[in-house]
Scaffold this active site. Structure first.
Site, PDB file in Angstrom:
ATOM      1  N   LYS A  52       0.841  -1.205   0.000  1.00  0.00           N
ATOM      2  CA  LYS A  52       0.000   0.000   0.000  1.00  0.00           C
ATOM      3  C   LYS A  52       0.871   1.247   0.000  1.00  0.00           C
ATOM      4  O   LYS A  52       0.614   2.218  -0.724  1.00  0.00           O
ATOM      5  CB  LYS A  52      -0.953  -0.012   1.213  1.00  0.00           C
ATOM      6  CG  LYS A  52      -2.092  -1.007   1.027  1.00  0.00           C
ATOM      7  CD  LYS A  52      -2.881  -1.281   2.288  1.00  0.00           C
ATOM      8  CE  LYS A  52      -3.853  -2.434   2.027  1.00  0.00           C
ATOM      9  NZ  LYS A  52      -4.580  -2.887   3.200  1.00  0.00           N
ATOM     10  N   GLN A  96      -4.664  -1.628   9.385  1.00  0.00           N
ATOM     11  CA  GLN A  96      -4.564  -2.944   8.749  1.00  0.00           C
ATOM     12  C   GLN A  96      -5.236  -3.995   9.629  1.00  0.00           C
ATOM     13  O   GLN A  96      -4.899  -4.127  10.801  1.00  0.00           O
ATOM     14  CB  GLN A  96      -3.086  -3.283   8.506  1.00  0.00           C
ATOM     15  CG  GLN A  96      -2.866  -4.574   7.752  1.00  0.00           C
ATOM     16  CD  GLN A  96      -3.434  -4.550   6.320  1.00  0.00           C
ATOM     17  OE1 GLN A  96      -3.288  -3.557   5.610  1.00  0.00           O
ATOM     18  NE2 GLN A  96      -4.077  -5.624   5.926  1.00  0.00           N
ATOM     19  N   ASP A 119     -10.956   2.764   3.581  1.00  0.00           N
ATOM     20  CA  ASP A 119     -11.252   1.334   3.426  1.00  0.00           C
ATOM     21  C   ASP A 119     -12.748   1.104   3.182  1.00  0.00           C
ATOM     22  O   ASP A 119     -13.151   0.030   2.753  1.00  0.00           O
ATOM     23  CB  ASP A 119     -10.853   0.569   4.709  1.00  0.00           C
ATOM     24  CG  ASP A 119      -9.563  -0.222   4.522  1.00  0.00           C
ATOM     25  OD1 ASP A 119      -9.219  -0.532   3.359  1.00  0.00           O
ATOM     26  OD2 ASP A 119      -8.909  -0.541   5.546  1.00  0.00           O
TER      27      ASP A 119
END
Ligand code: NDP
Length: 281
Positions: A52, A96, A119
């Protein structure tokens, strides 16, 4: 032979488009920054986080990295999220997942400012998707819509069957396919006669988390098959939830694993980040 839906090429195209958008935003004096938090040092999570950050650098956006020890408390994590929520120079916040078991994952997701929820997991983002309002969309299903559209596959009016009803894949996938005017059925572990239902699908999205479970007996001839699963087989090679060699010969289009859905997730995260610039202005 089926059309192989090339997620690597499509994600590269999206990243290049985003790179141009980021350059014009920079010319207009807008810079973008993603904050990435990892708690503990799970090796798979470290790979995802590294990818990422690399992808951010590729399109020209900054990233801030917080690598917190496994024993970080929920209060400490929530306090970092609160700090980042308040920072004008941070557009997106990503924690995460999974977080260690002593931390309540839902509490962490809820703590992220919905305006920075790149997200797309915050209940406000999910609710907006549900009622057709603007908001961040969960990256994997958003990537699947892009794969279909950019491969010239029509969704409107099609029978779309999803195997799996998780919050991050199956449910948002159903809402997105519905938004694209598909006729949507969601199946799960309690579905009776799965095979009979999946054989109706013009577009079959498979997110079960079971290596190579879907063989051709579940698939209608000529269907489009999207395989979300990622597993390592006994030879340490990647495979999906679909038995590719068995299914590919009878379908019209299929995503490979690797190189199908996987690369799209990061591309859509970047897209959400770039869109956040518009949200925050
Ligand atoms: P979950 O384990 O959260 O959900 C699996 C779903 O499959 C559940 O809804 C479950 O039903 C259903 N299911 C399990 N067994 C059966 C069965 N025998 N018949 C019918 N349905 C069944 O998985 P995720 O959605 O998080 O992920 C699915 C897969 O996709 C995994 O392999 C994961 O690694 C991968 N993944 C890949 C991503 C990418 O970027 N490519 C991103 C996210 C996930 P029930 O609800 O009844 O338990």
């Amino acid at each position: 032979m089926p059309q192989i839906i090339d997620g690597k090429a499509i994600s590269a195209q999206i990243k290049d488009e985003l790179k141009e958008k980021v350059a014009s935003l920079k010319e207009a004096g807008v810079s973008l920054c993603l904050a990435v938090i990892q708690v503990g040092n799970d090796p798979a999570s470290s790979v995802y986080v590294g990818n990422k950050k690399k992808a951010c650098a590729y399109i020209g956006v900054d990233s801030l990295s917080y690598e917190l020890p496994e024993e970080t408390t929920q209060e400490e994590l929530l306090s970092l999220v609160a700090d980042l929520n308040g920072r004008a120079d941070v557009n997106g916040i990503l924690v995460q997942l999974p977080v260690p078991a002593h931390i309540d994952e839902d509490a962490v997701i809820r703590a992220i400012d919905p305006m920075k929820d790149v997200d797309g997991f915050h209940p406000q983002s999910v609710g907006a998707l549900c009622i057709g309002q603007k908001g961040f969309i969960s990256c994997t299903p958003a990537g699947i819509i892009q794969l279909l559209k950019r491969s010239g596959i029509e969704i409107a009016g099609k029978e779309c069957v999803i195997i799996g009803r998780s919050n991050i894949v199956g449910k948002p996938m159903a809402l997105l396919l519905l938004r694209e005017n598909g006729t949507v059925t969601v199946t799960h572990s309690k579905t009776k006669d799965l095979e009979e239902v999946t054989k109706r699908a013009d577009i079959l999205v498979v997110a079960i988390g079971k290596p190579k479970m879907i063989t051709r007996k579940y698939v209608k001839e000529g269907a489009v098959v999207i395989d979300v699963g990622i597993h390592r087989n006994e030879n340490n090679k990647l495979c999906g939830d679909v038995d590719y060699d068995d299914v590919a010969p009878i379908c019209s289009a299929i995503t490979p694993v690797p190189g199908g859905v996987g690369p799209m997730t990061i591309a859509m995260l970047l897209q959400n980040l770039v869109e956040s610039a518009a949200v925050m202005r």
